[in-house]
Structure formats: structure tokens, C-alpha cells
Design a protein around this motif. Structure first.
Motif, mmCIF file in Angstrom:
data_model
loop_
_atom_site.group_PDB
_atom_site.id
_atom_site.type_symbol
_atom_site.label_atom_id
_atom_site.label_comp_id
_atom_site.label_asym_id
_atom_site.label_seq_id
_atom_site.Cartn_x
_atom_site.Cartn_y
_atom_site.Cartn_z
ATOM 1 N N THR A 1 -4.172 37.681 27.223
ATOM 2 C CA THR A 1 -3.154 38.203 28.133
ATOM 3 C C THR A 1 -3.685 39.504 28.737
ATOM 4 O O THR A 1 -3.788 40.522 28.034
ATOM 5 N N PRO A 2 -4.049 39.494 30.013
ATOM 6 C CA PRO A 2 -4.575 40.717 30.635
ATOM 7 C C PRO A 2 -3.523 41.830 30.663
ATOM 8 O O PRO A 2 -2.333 41.562 30.830
ATOM 9 N N SER B 1 -3.461 48.178 25.508
ATOM 10 C CA SER B 1 -3.188 49.048 24.353
ATOM 11 C C SER B 1 -4.004 48.512 23.177
ATOM 12 O O SER B 1 -4.555 47.410 23.236
ATOM 13 N N GLY B 2 -4.046 49.271 22.114
ATOM 14 C CA GLY B 2 -4.761 48.823 20.919
ATOM 15 C C GLY B 2 -4.231 47.498 20.401
ATOM 16 O O GLY B 2 -4.996 46.605 20.033
ATOM 17 N N LYS C 1 -4.732 41.485 19.824
ATOM 18 C CA LYS C 1 -4.198 40.140 20.046
ATOM 19 C C LYS C 1 -5.152 39.307 20.899
ATOM 20 O O LYS C 1 -5.373 38.124 20.621
ATOM 21 N N ASN C 2 -5.698 39.919 21.919
ATOM 22 C CA ASN C 2 -6.648 39.202 22.781
ATOM 23 C C ASN C 2 -7.914 38.828 22.014
ATOM 24 O O ASN C 2 -8.424 37.714 22.148
ATOM 25 N N LYS C 3 -8.410 39.747 21.192
ATOM 26 C CA LYS C 3 -9.612 39.462 20.400
ATOM 27 C C LYS C 3 -9.332 38.337 19.412
ATOM 28 O O LYS C 3 -10.156 37.433 19.229
ATOM 29 N N ASP C 4 -8.154 38.344 18.787
ATOM 30 C CA ASP C 4 -7.787 37.276 17.855
ATOM 31 C C ASP C 4 -7.732 35.925 18.557
ATOM 32 O O ASP C 4 -8.206 34.914 18.017
ATOM 33 N N ALA C 5 -7.185 35.909 19.786
ATOM 34 C CA ALA C 5 -7.103 34.659 20.552
ATOM 35 C C ALA C 5 -8.498 34.132 20.876
ATOM 36 O O ALA C 5 -8.769 32.927 20.753
#
Length: 190
Positions: free
Chosen positions: A73-74, A81-82, A87-91
Motif C-alpha cells: 500500500t503506497p 510511516s514506520g 506492513k509493506n515489507k511483510d506483504a
């Protein structure tokens, strides 16, 4: 000219060379530079990233990286934010980890190909260099002197003075960032 003083092979070669020059058939090969344009396309489903290069550097198929990136999610202001970054890295890692992509490698590749198109930037790349060999008015071959890197699509290539000669460019995609998106070959279309 005293040909009778030359050894037989040398005399025959000299006579042949003089004869060919007189007939206009022994033209010295010349090099003509190639011009490279374009080659930095981003697919419509790639959300502004050179997915083909990123995927190759990670050692996965482009479709796998696109799938991984579909879960990102951009951030609205371009600065997540951190919590958003985590969340993006986990996805991303949920899809990439089963393909043996580590977090460190994902960071390395992502940082290497990070760029700001809104500032007129392009990701890291190196232009290729090549020339065509022309003999007797015909292009006989293409010699790549620098393979370049960072091409996401085959560049358009023209030969100065022989713009109508059609060429086929093949790219090499590789985990090695210095070779990824480089020119594998340039062939004359038959």
C-alpha cells in the motif's frame, strides 16, 4: 616493382591485393557507430517500478514480483510511516521468502533501483556501446564494446549512415546488478 625478389607466397599475395584493389573489391572494413535510444520502459502493471529488473535481480519471475508488490500500500505522501513500511515489507516477504529471497537482498535490490521519476530521474543504468562493421557498402556484423546495464526493454538501435538496416537486440537479465538488463546480443535481421 621487383616481385621476383619476394618469396613466392608474398608475391602472390601482393599481386592478388593489387588486382583486387584495381577491381575495387578489396575495400577496407570500416566501423560505424550505433545509437541506442529508449529501452527503459515500465509495464502498465508495474506501478512505476522496473519490475523486470527487480525480479531478475531477486532471482524470481517478473510475475512473482508483481504478485508480491500487489500487497503493498503506497503512502499517500510518498513517505510511509514506520508501521506502513513494516506492513509493506511483510506483504513483499510473504510472497518472496518461499523463493529464497532474503530481507537483506530485497533491500539491496530495491535501493539499487529506487528513483524519483517526478524529478526526471531514472534508475541506475549504464549505456551500451557498439559499432557496425561495414565492408563493400554492406553491414557485415555488429560488435558490442560495452554491454551496458539497466535496460528493462530492448533499446532501439540504429547504425549511423545505415538507418534502414534492422537489428534485433536481446537482453540479459541476471542477479548480478552490474549485468542485469545488459545487451546480450545485437543481430542483423535477415
Amino acid at each position: 616493382m621487383k616481385l621476383w625478389l619476394l618469396p613466392t607466397c608474398a608475391a602472390a599475395s601482393l599481386v592478388l591485393a593489387i588486382g583486387l584493389l584495381a577491381l575495387g573489391k578489396a575495400e577496407k572494413p570500416e566501423d560505424y557507430p550505433l545509437t541506442f535510444t529508449e529501452g527503459h520502459d515500465i509495464g502498465k502493471d508495474d506501478h512505476g517500478r522496473p519490475c523486470v529488473l527487480i525480479a531478475a535481480a531477486l532471482g524470481v519471475k517478473t510475475e512473482v514480483f508483481r504478485e508480491a508488490f500487489s500487497g503493498v500500500t503506497p503512502a499517500k505522501n510518498g513517505k510511509p510511516s514506520g508501521e506502513e513500511a513494516r506492513k509493506n515489507k511483510d506483504a513483499l516477504m510473504k510472497v518472496l521468502k518461499p523463493h529464497d529471497v532474503t530481507n537483506d537482498r530485497l533491500d539491496e535490490v530495491s535501493n539499487y533501483y529506487r528513483f524519483k521519476p517526478q524529478d526526471g530521474e531514472l534508475w541506475k543504468h549504464k549505456d551500451a556501446k557498439a559499432h557496425a562493421v561495414v565492408e563493400n557498402g554492406k553491414v557485415t556484423k555488429v560488435v558490442v564494446t560495452e554491454t551496458g546495464a539497466g535496460y528493462s526493454s530492448p533499446p532501439k538501435v540504429t547504425i549511423k549512415g545505415f538507418e534502414k538496416v534492422e537489428l534485433t537486440v536481446t537482453l540479459l537479465f541476471d542477479k548480478d546488478l552490474a549485468k542485469n538488463g545488459s545487451i546480450k546480443s545485437i543481430e542483423l535481421k535477415k
